[in-house]
Motif scaffolding. Structure first.
Motif, PDB file in Angstrom:
ATOM      1  N   SER A  13      32.637  46.758  44.458  1.00 25.34           N
ATOM      2  CA  SER A  13      33.647  45.321  44.058  1.00 25.34           C
ATOM      3  C   SER A  13      34.895  45.281  44.806  1.00 25.34           C
ATOM      4  CB  SER A  13      34.014  45.654  42.577  1.00 25.34           C
ATOM      5  OG  SER A  13      32.900  45.342  41.691  1.00 25.34           O
ATOM      6  N   ARG A  14      35.195  44.055  45.076  1.00 25.52           N
ATOM      7  CA  ARG A  14      36.554  43.758  45.799  1.00 25.52           C
ATOM      8  C   ARG A  14      37.230  42.430  45.269  1.00 25.52           C
ATOM      9  NH1 ARG A  14      35.096  47.926  47.439  1.00 25.52           N
ATOM     10  NH2 ARG A  14      35.390  48.898  49.474  1.00 25.52           N
ATOM     11  N   LEU A  15      38.610  42.358  45.339  1.00 29.37           N
ATOM     12  CA  LEU A  15      39.009  41.260  44.793  1.00 29.37           C
ATOM     13  C   LEU A  15      39.528  40.324  46.155  1.00 29.37           C
ATOM     14  CD1 LEU A  15      41.038  39.449  42.826  1.00 29.37           C
ATOM     15  CD2 LEU A  15      42.815  41.225  43.376  1.00 29.37           C
ATOM     16  N   TYR A  16      39.379  39.137  46.078  1.00 29.65           N
ATOM     17  CA  TYR A  16      39.614  38.187  46.872  1.00 29.65           C
ATOM     18  C   TYR A  16      40.750  37.239  46.218  1.00 29.65           C
ATOM     19  CZ  TYR A  16      36.094  40.385  50.033  1.00 29.65           C
ATOM     20  OH  TYR A  16      35.393  41.475  50.556  1.00 29.65           O
ATOM     21  N   GLU A  17      41.795  37.128  47.092  1.00 27.59           N
ATOM     22  CA  GLU A  17      42.681  36.206  46.616  1.00 27.59           C
ATOM     23  C   GLU A  17      42.421  34.638  47.254  1.00 27.59           C
ATOM     24  OE1 GLU A  17      46.788  37.529  47.149  1.00 27.59           O
ATOM     25  OE2 GLU A  17      46.073  39.687  46.619  1.00 27.59           O
ATOM     26  N   THR A  18      41.574  34.246  46.693  1.00 30.53           N
ATOM     27  CA  THR A  18      41.411  32.594  46.936  1.00 30.53           C
ATOM     28  C   THR A  18      41.025  32.045  45.945  1.00 30.53           C
ATOM     29  OG1 THR A  18      39.841  31.208  48.091  1.00 30.53           O
ATOM     30  CG2 THR A  18      38.939  33.251  47.152  1.00 30.53           C
ATOM     31  N   ARG A  19      41.518  30.787  45.692  1.00 28.09           N
ATOM     32  CA  ARG A  19      41.175  29.941  44.631  1.00 28.09           C
ATOM     33  C   ARG A  19      39.835  29.051  44.743  1.00 28.09           C
ATOM     34  NH1 ARG A  19      45.657  29.349  41.425  1.00 28.09           N
ATOM     35  NH2 ARG A  19      47.519  30.036  42.181  1.00 28.09           N
ATOM     36  N   ASP A  20      39.208  29.050  45.633  1.00 26.44           N
ATOM     37  CA  ASP A  20      38.146  28.552  46.150  1.00 26.44           C
ATOM     38  C   ASP A  20      36.701  29.237  46.141  1.00 26.44           C
ATOM     39  OD1 ASP A  20      36.013  26.674  47.121  1.00 26.44           O
ATOM     40  OD2 ASP A  20      37.382  25.823  48.745  1.00 26.44           O
ATOM     41  N   PHE A  52      39.377  36.073  42.897  1.00 26.01           N
ATOM     42  CA  PHE A  52      37.873  36.224  42.325  1.00 26.01           C
ATOM     43  C   PHE A  52      37.449  37.827  42.780  1.00 26.01           C
ATOM     44  CE2 PHE A  52      37.993  31.877  42.561  1.00 26.01           C
ATOM     45  CZ  PHE A  52      37.137  31.500  41.491  1.00 26.01           C
ATOM     46  N   ILE A  53      36.798  38.208  41.782  1.00 30.13           N
ATOM     47  CA  ILE A  53      36.063  39.711  42.329  1.00 30.13           C
ATOM     48  C   ILE A  53      34.694  39.400  42.789  1.00 30.13           C
ATOM     49  CG2 ILE A  53      35.129  41.954  41.105  1.00 30.13           C
ATOM     50  CD1 ILE A  53      38.027  41.591  40.746  1.00 30.13           C
ATOM     51  N   ALA A  54      34.323  39.983  43.816  1.00 27.88           N
ATOM     52  CA  ALA A  54      32.978  39.927  44.249  1.00 27.88           C
ATOM     53  C   ALA A  54      32.204  41.428  44.104  1.00 27.88           C
ATOM     54  CB  ALA A  54      32.807  39.680  45.638  1.00 27.88           C
ATOM     55  N   ARG A  55      31.217  41.560  43.624  1.00 31.49           N
ATOM     56  CA  ARG A  55      30.502  42.566  43.265  1.00 31.49           C
ATOM     57  C   ARG A  55      29.204  42.596  43.816  1.00 31.49           C
ATOM     58  NH1 ARG A  55      28.808  45.863  37.877  1.00 31.49           N
ATOM     59  NH2 ARG A  55      28.008  47.771  38.938  1.00 31.49           N
ATOM     60  N   VAL A  56      28.880  43.532  44.792  1.00 32.14           N
ATOM     61  CA  VAL A  56      27.485  43.473  45.465  1.00 32.14           C
ATOM     62  C   VAL A  56      26.841  44.714  45.253  1.00 32.14           C
ATOM     63  CG1 VAL A  56      28.544  44.462  47.753  1.00 32.14           C
ATOM     64  CG2 VAL A  56      26.495  42.929  47.858  1.00 32.14           C
ATOM     65  N   THR A  57      25.513  44.668  45.148  1.00 35.71           N
ATOM     66  CA  THR A  57      24.678  45.668  44.941  1.00 35.71           C
ATOM     67  C   THR A  57      23.716  45.674  46.138  1.00 35.71           C
ATOM     68  OG1 THR A  57      23.308  44.736  43.292  1.00 35.71           O
ATOM     69  CG2 THR A  57      24.978  46.145  42.463  1.00 35.71           C
ATOM     70  N   PHE A  58      23.149  46.898  46.720  1.00 34.46           N
ATOM     71  CA  PHE A  58      21.953  46.738  47.555  1.00 34.46           C
ATOM     72  C   PHE A  58      21.041  47.573  47.122  1.00 34.46           C
ATOM     73  CE2 PHE A  58      25.822  45.976  50.251  1.00 34.46           C
ATOM     74  CZ  PHE A  58      25.159  45.111  51.490  1.00 34.46           C
ATOM     75  N   GLN A  59      19.645  47.244  47.047  1.00 43.85           N
ATOM     76  CA  GLN A  59      18.732  48.141  46.526  1.00 43.85           C
ATOM     77  C   GLN A  59      17.588  47.778  47.789  1.00 43.85           C
ATOM     78  OE1 GLN A  59      19.103  44.992  44.144  1.00 43.85           O
ATOM     79  NE2 GLN A  59      20.533  46.069  42.995  1.00 43.85           N
ATOM     80  N   ARG A  60      16.582  49.100  47.639  1.00 44.95           N
ATOM     81  CA  ARG A  60      15.514  48.914  48.628  1.00 44.95           C
ATOM     82  C   ARG A  60      14.244  49.197  47.735  1.00 44.95           C
ATOM     83  NH1 ARG A  60      15.470  54.065  52.444  1.00 44.95           N
ATOM     84  NH2 ARG A  60      15.283  55.513  50.829  1.00 44.95           N
ATOM     85  N   ILE A  61      13.059  48.535  48.252  1.00 46.70           N
ATOM     86  CA  ILE A  61      11.763  48.684  47.854  1.00 46.70           C
ATOM     87  C   ILE A  61      11.203  49.170  48.767  1.00 46.70           C
ATOM     88  CG2 ILE A  61       9.747  47.617  46.533  1.00 46.70           C
ATOM     89  CD1 ILE A  61      11.873  45.504  45.933  1.00 46.70           C
ATOM     90  N   ILE A  62      10.631  50.378  48.817  1.00 43.55           N
ATOM     91  CA  ILE A  62       9.671  50.924  49.876  1.00 43.55           C
ATOM     92  C   ILE A  62       8.244  50.852  49.496  1.00 43.55           C
ATOM     93  CG2 ILE A  62       9.380  53.132  51.107  1.00 43.55           C
ATOM     94  CD1 ILE A  62      12.255  53.721  50.452  1.00 43.55           C
ATOM     95  N   ILE A  63       7.499  50.232  50.620  1.00 40.50           N
ATOM     96  CA  ILE A  63       6.143  50.300  50.821  1.00 40.50           C
ATOM     97  C   ILE A  63       5.553  51.243  51.604  1.00 40.50           C
ATOM     98  CG2 ILE A  63       4.169  48.533  51.072  1.00 40.50           C
ATOM     99  CD1 ILE A  63       6.207  47.599  49.143  1.00 40.50           C
ATOM    100  N   ASN A  64       4.404  51.592  51.158  1.00 44.39           N
ATOM    101  CA  ASN A  64       3.776  52.850  51.757  1.00 44.39           C
ATOM    102  C   ASN A  64       2.820  52.115  52.636  1.00 44.39           C
ATOM    103  OD1 ASN A  64       1.316  52.706  50.209  1.00 44.39           O
ATOM    104  ND2 ASN A  64       2.196  54.631  48.939  1.00 44.39           N
ATOM    105  N   SER A  65       1.847  53.079  53.402  1.00 50.96           N
ATOM    106  CA  SER A  65       1.045  52.738  54.456  1.00 50.96           C
ATOM    107  C   SER A  65      -0.291  52.197  53.703  1.00 50.96           C
ATOM    108  CB  SER A  65       0.646  54.050  55.181  1.00 50.96           C
ATOM    109  OG  SER A  65       0.145  55.084  54.394  1.00 50.96           O
TER     110      SER A  65
END
Length: 161
Positions: A26-33, A114-127
């Protein structure tokens, strides 16, 4: 049935790692838009090679994904060794889809932010084409890189540069 007694006093406390993860994500961004913030998010994700899957501006939601190679030298070497010994190699990781979810919410602490919260996930596919694992990516460097790029983009967006 149902006479289990009261829950332990710490039953609803979050573990320390959860708080650390939330801070990393998470990060805070000082913007009204908020719309400009979301536009900056979309631009950054596209610059990073992601395809935008969904946006819902009224909810402050952006999801994106990209597919990249997931092969590792260690798995390949292990498979070759098994073949040379006459065995059948296990399925090896082939591709991974990296999914990004970002949500913006008005800050309770900073009016006009505004607080921006991001998550990264990965889905691994095998052979064999099966999902071998699904996991949240908790690498601080990935989150730092994303937020550095987003901060620059928000600055440029805010100053019309």
């Amino acid at each position: 049935a149902g006479c289990a007694g009261p829950p332990p006093k710490d039953a609803f406390l979050l573990p320390g790692s959860t708080v650390e993860e939330r801070q990393m994500q998470s990060r805070l961004y000082e913007t009204r838009d908020e719309v400009k913030l979301i536009a900056a998010v979309i631009g950054v994700l596209q610059d990073m090679g992601y395809s935008i899957d969904e946006t819902e501006k009224s909810l402050g939601l952006v999801t994106a994904s990209k597919t990249v190679d997931a092969r590792s030298n260690a798995q390949m070497a292990g498979a070759v060794a098994l073949i040379l010994m006459g065995g059948k190699p296990p399925p090896i990781d082939r591709a991974q889809t990296i999914r990004v979810s970002l949500v913006t919410t008005p800050s309770q602490l900073k009016k006009g932010g505004f607080i921006a919260r991001v998550t990264f996930q990965r889905i691994i596919i095998n052979s064999e084409g099966n999902i071998s694992r699904v996991e949240t990516i908790n690498d601080k460097k990935i989150y730092q890189e994303f937020f550095e790029k987003l901060s620059k983009s928000v600055f440029l967006e805010g100053h019309q540069l």
